[in-house]
Design a protein around this motif. Structure first.
Motif, mmCIF file in Angstrom:
data_model
loop_
_atom_site.group_PDB
_atom_site.id
_atom_site.type_symbol
_atom_site.label_atom_id
_atom_site.label_comp_id
_atom_site.label_asym_id
_atom_site.label_seq_id
_atom_site.Cartn_x
_atom_site.Cartn_y
_atom_site.Cartn_z
ATOM 1 N N VAL A 101 -2.118 3.914 9.654
ATOM 2 C CA VAL A 101 -0.736 3.440 9.547
ATOM 3 C C VAL A 101 -0.640 3.732 10.880
ATOM 4 C CG1 VAL A 101 1.378 4.256 8.897
ATOM 5 C CG2 VAL A 101 -0.774 3.559 7.681
ATOM 6 N N ILE A 102 -0.921 5.545 12.093
ATOM 7 C CA ILE A 102 -0.265 5.526 12.724
ATOM 8 C C ILE A 102 -0.762 5.394 13.686
ATOM 9 C CG2 ILE A 102 -0.438 8.494 13.790
ATOM 10 C CD1 ILE A 102 0.058 9.806 11.542
ATOM 11 N N VAL A 159 -6.147 5.910 5.514
ATOM 12 C CA VAL A 159 -5.170 5.112 5.687
ATOM 13 C C VAL A 159 -4.178 6.107 6.191
ATOM 14 C CG1 VAL A 159 -2.478 4.902 4.285
ATOM 15 C CG2 VAL A 159 -5.192 5.117 3.098
ATOM 16 N N GLY A 160 -3.804 7.049 6.307
ATOM 17 C CA GLY A 160 -3.035 7.913 7.779
ATOM 18 C C GLY A 160 -3.616 7.462 9.797
ATOM 19 N N LEU A 220 -9.216 12.807 0.456
ATOM 20 C CA LEU A 220 -9.624 13.485 1.973
ATOM 21 C C LEU A 220 -9.765 12.600 3.116
ATOM 22 C CD1 LEU A 220 -8.959 16.118 3.446
ATOM 23 C CD2 LEU A 220 -11.164 16.731 3.370
ATOM 24 N N TYR A 233 -1.085 1.928 14.015
ATOM 25 C CA TYR A 233 -0.187 1.285 14.558
ATOM 26 C C TYR A 233 0.516 1.065 14.712
ATOM 27 C CZ TYR A 233 1.672 -3.390 12.358
ATOM 28 O OH TYR A 233 2.580 -4.450 11.896
ATOM 29 N N MET A 234 0.559 2.382 14.332
ATOM 30 C CA MET A 234 2.498 2.170 14.476
ATOM 31 C C MET A 234 2.452 2.752 16.124
ATOM 32 S SD MET A 234 3.872 5.459 12.876
ATOM 33 C CE MET A 234 5.556 6.554 13.822
ATOM 34 N N GLY A 242 -7.063 9.649 2.229
ATOM 35 C CA GLY A 242 -6.185 9.726 2.898
ATOM 36 C C GLY A 242 -6.063 9.820 4.371
#
Ligand code: CU
Ligand code: CU
Lengths: 895, 268
Positions: B46-47, B42-43, B36, B49-50, B39
């Motif tokens: 990444v998001i 990382v989530g 958790l 950064y998007m 995760g």
């Protein structure tokens, strides 16, 4: 149309100069046919960029073909075989099923508003759960994607239509009627109620006795038939009919995703078909596959998940394609690492067939197998990381415009990342043990699957201007996205928080009530967001701005280079990438001095042939030449057909047949009136279907004619031949699954303890000889046809028929004796596997013999002598059926 | 690798290092929290950064100038209609990110695989100490058979601190027996048995659920799991040899649960 065919000379002539292509030699051959000038003679009214209008085609219609009604006419939608019309039909029908499945979901969410609600009865709830899953996965997701695939893929690859336009229409009608049949199941007592996974033995009449459950399964069988026809069609089209210069590496990404999707479909759905046919047989004929103690339950799980995991990618890949296209267009950047992206997808597509047991970690499989499937599962998740990063990096240095399609694609990527990360949790077996059967799984796969839907909705906005010629309202589109995205996360994220709730229960631990209520609110927000979309899109149809050819800056693919909506045959000339970018080759260019030397108009032997006869003209797209280079050069026949009512009729007839069959149970019928009615419907339906199939076979219909720009590696394989091969590939998987089911069952019951049903192998041995001999007689028929000998052909076909009838008669006698010994279909799992597997083969023989009978009728009137290819293709099928027997005979008679 | 290590370090570890041990519930909790945390990390990265890139490279008036500057190369080279696709650049960055994600995922899975071996390999020592109880699922309930032949319907009694092996099967359709609080779960498949081991560490009353849709009564297909003091259990077990709790008098079993100290999932 004529415009294109006459321009053909140019690319082929041009090709000899830029040779060195893998397929250059083959194309030169085509070029030689070109230069006999036949094609340049027909028509003559073509000018560059001339818009094609349907009326001109109407003018060409000959008696045996149907006139093509205009867009506004209702009739058009029943007879159209045009890929764009069918794409629209698919899209609209899929949206209908979205609403159907969505309403069922809302019913469930209302039930879950309180921990112990009474809104639905348990059985209603179970039916809602089941139908929601089946409708969304089968009748909404893939068909929705295939609406775009139908519309866009031929445009992207530079084809005028799919390889077999009538079969495309047939796919649609089978799809529609399978959905109608599924709807009917609710009115026959009770539909399926065991979840979309339909686990055995709950799916058997012992536990689900209602006719409706059988109907729902038959609806799935019909749906798989539609998918198989469609897969064959798309694969043939994409492999054979690409514009010059469109090698595989250069295919647009959406087309790539569809290509891989369709390959996965071809094999995965064949496995599902095996599972469904066995289940149908258990329900209708009383075989005992899934009831067998110690093997039935797991057999279903294996067959279902062998299909089920690839299905996840079948559903998700088209969404990935939409994301790739829209990211490129709306960031104004080319996809980063394009080749790696494609390779990653190929890897996933192949590997998807080797991960299914991760759905069965708790079924007692041993540690080694678990480890293996854990490894493949993790392995298959990694390529997706690459794809996600490729999409994200594509934004860098972009000029990102947040239009509705991009917002949906961007949102889809966010959702997919969350879905992917929560999926890694499930890959760890120790965690999977606990997540199994809980809302964690529900939340995870909805993030992935509905994340895919998000991208596809983006695709709908993206291609809406192309499909309708009108722009949607951008502001309402953004409102839709806002509501959708908020509703989505409100609906599915709380499911992670309430993950300890078991799946598919109608009441739950009150501790989770807040999360479930949030989810219910989210469900209604998500549902409402679609009202905005329906309002926006239907209103824009009438008042939307004119979209023009290309409303999107930086779009690259060919669909944006033609008018919106595109003309009937798509392009103003022959599309070609031969020069490095898209050009439409036109008459003037073809006539430019120095190019296409032999292509001067009027030098024609055109019109000398027209000897095609009334064979199934799906078979007749002009292939290699070689046999008859002049085929289809007749000026009056030089165009393609766009209308046929037969696909609709065949679809309707199949519906009636299946409706009639649904009443059967354990080899019998319900007593009294009800049984009589079902039997009557089945008989009438069968006659109707036979009539429809013969009508379709006899109709003159001309699919797109070659030669095509790029057909590698199938340059030498004509469309219909390739179609037959691809179909047989799926049939291999079907039989493979049946044989696998037999081996699995036999191993579970002890290989050596198994009672081989026929104690005397002699009838089987005789049948082996009969079938082998019939393979030779088919070859003789083909040779005779090539030599132009009508009597030789008839003799060969007759011999085949006699041998085949001998096979079936021998089998009937054998079965009859076994029945008299008390060995019936339902006696034991041994007899079940024997009768059903060899029976499936027998059904293949029977179908073959019906085709032989039809061909004999036509051969007697002189058909096939100048075009023996139908005989050749039938031979392929027949040899395949023989080879299958060579496997079945030892498996079921000897060892 | 570095990230994995540091996150793992945050999680309370049982004695012998990096692999979680203890009851199945402990093991699950530890692995779940690591996943958790990692995760989420990382989530979020990444998001975020998007969104950062989406904002930075948005098309708009303010950026018109920027295009003339350092990004001229990209700006000059926009895709055009009808071009043949070429692979965009950025390959190195792509592979770095890919490699990083691969390392994270594979090390996580390898780590949990060690646990899997631990969970699956437990039974080697003292085979006699394992209490084997047969669990039979039916539409819609659970029957438990003890080594002495005693059969109880709807209530499973086990002694605290002892290893229990459930041998699970089904009389009719596919079910799944799970005790969520104890992190025990096994498919109940007709004509076949599966096993699940657990060692309850605390006394109390827990609830078992069915985790595979099995028909109209699926939601109500629960059983009571009573973890008793070993002495209490022994006393109870002694008395069972003679009289079986059959489905007809199964309800009486509920009266003996007054000592419940924990309750799962509310009362039904
Ligand atoms: Cu899977
Ligand atoms: Cu259940």
């Amino acid at each position: 149309m004529n415009d294109e065919t006459r321009h053909r000379t140019e690319p082929d002539g041009g090709h000899t100069t830029d040779g060195g292509h893998a397929s250059a030699g083959e194309r030169t051959t085509d070029g030689e046919h070109e230069t006999d000038g036949g094609r340049a003679t027909d028509g003559g009214h073509a000018t560059a960029g001339d818009e094609l209008d349907p009326s001109r085609i109407d003018g060409h219609a000959d008696a045996a073909e149907e006139a093509f009604p205009p867009l506004g006419s209702i009739k058009r939608w029943f007879v159209t075989t045009n890929h764009k019309d069918i794409g629209i039909l698919y899209t609209l029908t899929a949206l209908f099923f979205l609403v159907f499945g969505g309403v069922l979901a809302l019913l469930m969410r209302v039930q879950l508003w309180t921990p112990g609600g009474n809104f639905l009865s348990p059985l209603s709830y179970n039916q809602a759960v089941t139908a929601h899953g089946l409708l969304m996965v089968f009748w909404f997701l893939s068909p929705f994607a295939f609406g775009f695939a139908n519309y866009v893929v031929p445009l992207q690859i530079g084809a005028k239509d799919l390889a077999f336009p009538r079969l495309n229409a047939l796919s649609y009608w089978l799809y529609l009627f399978s959905g109608v049949l599924f709807g009917v199941s609710f009115f026959q007592g009770q539909s399926l109620a065991g979840g979309w996974t339909m686990y055995a033995p709950l799916n058997l009449p012992t536990y689900m006795p209602n006719v409706g459950a059988t109907t729902a399964i038959l609806a799935l069988v019909l749906f798989v038939a539609s998918v198989t026809v469609s897969s064959v069609n798309f694969l043939t089209t994409m492999h054979r009919m690409r514009a010059e210069g469109l090698t595989y590496w250069r295919l647009p990404l959406f087309t790539w995703t569809i290509l891989l999707t369709v390959w996965m479909m071809l094999f995965a759905f064949a496995a599902l078909l095996a599972a469904l046919l066995i289940l149908t047989s258990d329900r209708l004929l009383g075989t005992t596959y899934f009831a067998a103690e110690g093997s039935g339950s797991l057999l279903w799980a294996h067959l279902f998940w062998f299909f089920g995991h690839p299905e996840v990618y079948i559903v998700f890949f088209p969404a990935l394609g939409v994301m790739a296209e829209t990211f490129q267009t709306f960031t104004g950047r080319r996809l980063v690492g394009r080749k790696w992206f494609i390779l990653a997808m190929i890897l996933v597509a192949v590997q998807s067939f080797a991960v299914w047991m991760h759905h069965m970690f708790l079924t007692g499989i041993n540690l080694q197998v678990k480890t293996l499937f854990m490894a493949t599962t993790i392995g298959i998740s990694l390529p997706f990381d690459l794809m996600v990063f490729a999409l994200i990096y594509t934004m860098i240095k972009g000029r990102i415009r947040f239009t509705t399609p991009f917002l949906f694609s961007f949102g889809a990527l966010v959702l997919f990342i969350i879905g992917g990360i929560t999926g890694v949790f499930l890959g760890a077996i120790v965690l999977d043990y606990e997540f199994r059967g809980t809302y964690w799984v529900v939340a995870h796969f909805h993030y992935v699957m509905v994340g895919g839907v998000t991208a596809l909705i983006g695709g709908l906005y993206y291609w809406f201007p192309k499909m309708t010629g009108r722009m949607y309202d951008e502001w309402l589109g953004k409102v839709h996205f806002g509501l959708f995205f908020v509703g989505f996360n409100l609906l599915y994220f709380p499911m992670f928080l309430a993950w300890e709730t078991p799946r598919r229960v109608i009441e739950y631990d009150p501790a989770f009530v807040t999360w479930h209520q949030l989810a219910t609110v989210g469900a209604f927000v998500l549902g409402a967001s679609f009202l905005v979309m329906f309002w926006n899109l239907s209103r824009s149809l009438f008042v939307g701005e004119e979209a023009g050819d290309n409303p999107w800056e930086f779009a690259t693919t060919a669909e944006w280079a033609v008018p919106s909506p595109p003309p009937l045959e798509n392009f103003p000339g022959t599309p070609s990438y031969g020069s490095g970018s898209l050009r439409f080759l036109t008459t003037e260019r073809a006539l430019t001095p120095g190019e296409g030397s032999g292509g001067a108009p009027g030098v024609a032997d055109g019109g000398t042939t027209a000897a095609v006869g009334g064979i199934d003209h799906d078979l007749d797209s002009r292939g290699l030449g070689g046999h008859d280079p002049d085929r289809s050069h007749d000026p009056n026949h030089g165009h393609e057909s766009h209308a046929s009512v037969w696909p609709f009729v065949v679809g309707l007839a199949s519906f009636v047949v299946f409706l009639g069959l649904s009443g059967f149970r354990d080899g019998g019928l319900p007593p009294g009136m009800e049984g009589g009615i079902y039997a009557g419907i089945a008989v009438v339906g069968t006659a109707f279907l036979a009539f429809a199939l013969v009508g379709m076979a006899r109709q003159r219909f001309r699919g797109p004619a070659g030669p095509f720009g790029e057909s590698w590696p199938f340059d030498g394989v004509e469309n219909t031949k390739l179609g037959v091969w691809i179909f047989l590939a799926s049939d291999v998987v079907l039989f493979g699954a049946f044989i696998g089911a037999y081996v699995f069952t036999r191993v579970a019951h002890g290989w050596v303890d198994w009672h081989v049903v026929p104690h005397d192998p002699t009838p089987g041995l005789v049948n082996t000889y009969l079938l082998l001999t019939s393979s030779f007689s088919v070859v003789l028929a083909l040779v005779a046809a090539e030599k132009g000998s009508r009597y030789g052909l008839l003799a060969g076909l007759t011999a085949t028929l006699v041998l085949g009838v001998g096979f079936l008669a021998n089998k009937a006698i054998e079965w009859n004796e076994l029945f008299h010994e008390g060995l019936t279909l339902s006696s034991s799992v041994e007899t079940s596997t024997f009768y059903l597997t060899t029976g499936l083969h027998g059904a293949h023989v029977l179908v073959g013999l019906l085709i032989v009978l039809y061909m004999m009728g036509r051969a007697a009137r002189g058909a096939y002598l100048d075009d023996e290819r139908p005989v050749e293709y039938f031979g392929l099928y027949w040899h395949f059926v023989d080879i299958v027997w060579l496997f079945l005979f030892p498996l079921f008679y000897i060892i | 690798m570095h990230t994995v290590g540091s996150v793992v370090a945050v999680v309370p570890l049982h004695g012998e290092g990096i692999l979680p041990t203890g009851t199945r519930a402990d093991v699950f909790r530890e692995i779940f929290w690591v996943f958790l945390l990692l995760g989420t990390l990382v989530g979020v990265v990444v998001i975020v950064y998007m969104f950062y890139n989406a904002y930075k490279y948005r098309d708009g008036g303010a950026r018109a100038g920027a295009v003339d500057g350092r990004e001229r190369g990209a700006a000059d080279d926009r895709p055009t209609l009808g071009e043949l696709p070429t692979g965009g650049g950025g390959g190195r960055k792509l592979f770095l990110s890919f490699a990083l994600s691969t390392v994270i995922v594979i090390s996580l899975i390898a780590w949990t695989y060690g646990t899997l071996l631990y969970v699956e390999a437990a039974p080697t020592e003292q085979e006699d100490d394992v209490l084997e109880i047969r669990v039979e699922a039916y539409q819609f309930g659970w029957a438990f058979t003890y080594p002495n032949g005693h059969t109880a319907d709807g209530t499973l009694r086990v002694p605290q601190g002892e290893t229990v092996e459930l041998v699970v099967t089904s009389r009719d359709v596919f079910h799944n027996f799970g005790i969520p609080e104890l992190r025990v779960k096994a498919d109940a498949i007709p004509g076949q048995t599966t096993t699940a081991r657990f060692t309850p560490s605390e006394t109390g009353t827990y609830q078992a659920n069915c985790y595979e849709l099995c028909g109209a009564g699926h939601s109500y297909m629960t059983a009571e799991v009573v973890v008793m003091e070993p002495d209490d259990y022994e006393r109870w077990y002694e008395n069972t040899a003679s009289n079986s709790e059959t489905p007809s008098n199964a309800t009486t079993a509920n009266s003996t649960t007054a000592n419940a100290s924990a309750s799962v999932g509310g009362d039904r």
